[in-house]
Design an enzyme around this catalytic site. Structure first.
Site, PDB file in Angstrom:
ATOM      1  N   VAL A 129       0.844  -1.193   0.000  1.00 48.36           N
ATOM      2  CA  VAL A 129       0.000   0.000   0.000  1.00 48.36           C
ATOM      3  C   VAL A 129       0.883   1.248   0.000  1.00 48.36           C
ATOM      4  CG1 VAL A 129      -1.792   1.295   1.203  1.00 48.36           C
ATOM      5  CG2 VAL A 129      -1.850  -1.215   1.188  1.00 48.36           C
ATOM      6  N   LYS A 130       0.655   2.090  -0.985  1.00 47.95           N
ATOM      7  CA  LYS A 130       1.436   3.314  -1.150  1.00 47.95           C
ATOM      8  C   LYS A 130       0.709   4.451  -0.433  1.00 47.95           C
ATOM      9  CE  LYS A 130       4.040   5.246  -5.045  1.00 47.95           C
ATOM     10  NZ  LYS A 130       4.067   5.287  -6.532  1.00 47.95           N
ATOM     11  N   VAL A 131       1.430   5.142   0.441  1.00 47.77           N
ATOM     12  CA  VAL A 131       0.839   6.145   1.323  1.00 47.77           C
ATOM     13  C   VAL A 131       1.642   7.447   1.205  1.00 47.77           C
ATOM     14  CG1 VAL A 131       0.306   6.695   3.731  1.00 47.77           C
ATOM     15  CG2 VAL A 131       0.102   4.334   2.920  1.00 47.77           C
TER      16      VAL A 131
END
Length: 216
Positions: A83-85
């Site tokens: 997951v890219k945050v």
């Protein structure tokens, strides 16, 4: 150094994967929008192509609860989804929760070493300093990669550094020398990395010599 391909284009991903040169894929909302496809459908397609290689998929929400909810949905698509945050206070809160849930994270839009250090301490699996965008405003993006690598080495931080916003092969070579664990690159940069005029000239000479020998 390992290589990720930075795209949501399945044809480019297939070509790079078939060559055996990539260890993962990074996407972002802009790349997916460029393809004009459903986000989750495209992620499934990418995961089918690359198997168990890391695939970074970015959340759109700006608040921590929204990021966590979106991230859970993304992680449910395949076990190799990272997951890219974004690097924001809400993003750090979400990273901490993802760490507790056993979900890998890639903190994006890193433009200084303090951001990278905070992301690592929050529990990020990866941090992505943007080389090209810093170069665009007159700063040296590669200096940032080196600084982060030095800090992580001094303090034994295991978060991996993904050199992002890579514009050309020189960025890749220097990022490798300066301590980046991974470079995420567009397919055109992979193509540029493979090319050299002397390689082409050598192939032409080998073929010419072979054909001359066969004609005798």
């Amino acid at each position: 150094m390992r290589f990720f391909i930075d795209t949501a284009n399945v044809e480019d991903i297939k070509k790079a994967h078939q060559m055996g040169v990539i260890g993962g894929v990074t996407t972002n909302p802009s790349l997916v929008a460029k393809e004009g496809v459903d986000f989750h459908t495209r992620l499934r397609e990418i995961c089918e192509i690359v198997g168990d290689l890391s695939v970074s998929a970015e959340v759109i929400a700006l608040d921590a609860p929204g990021m966590v909810e979106e991230g859970k949905e993304l992680a449910a698509i395949a076990p190799n989804i990272t997951v890219k945050v974004p690097m924001t206070p809400a993003g750090m809160e979400a990273v901490k929760q993802f760490k507790e849930l056993g979900i890998k994270t890639n903190v994006t839009l890193i433009f200084n070493a303090n951001q990278a250090l905070l992301a690592a301490r929050a529990g990020a699996s990866y941090v992505s300093p943007f080389i090209g965008r810093l170069d665009d405003i007159g700063q040296d993006g590669l200096d940032l990669v080196e600084t982060i690598a030095n800090i992580f080495a001094i303090h034994g931080i295991e978060t991996e550094i993904i050199a992002a916003s890579v514009r050309h092969p020189v960025h890749v070579t220097k990022a490798a020398l300066l301590g980046a664990d991974i470079a995420t690159v567009p397919y055109k940069v992979i193509e540029q990395m493979m090319k050299h005029p002397l390689t082409d000239k050598g192939i032409e000479q080998f073929l010419a010599d072979w054909n001359n020998a066969q004609s005798k």
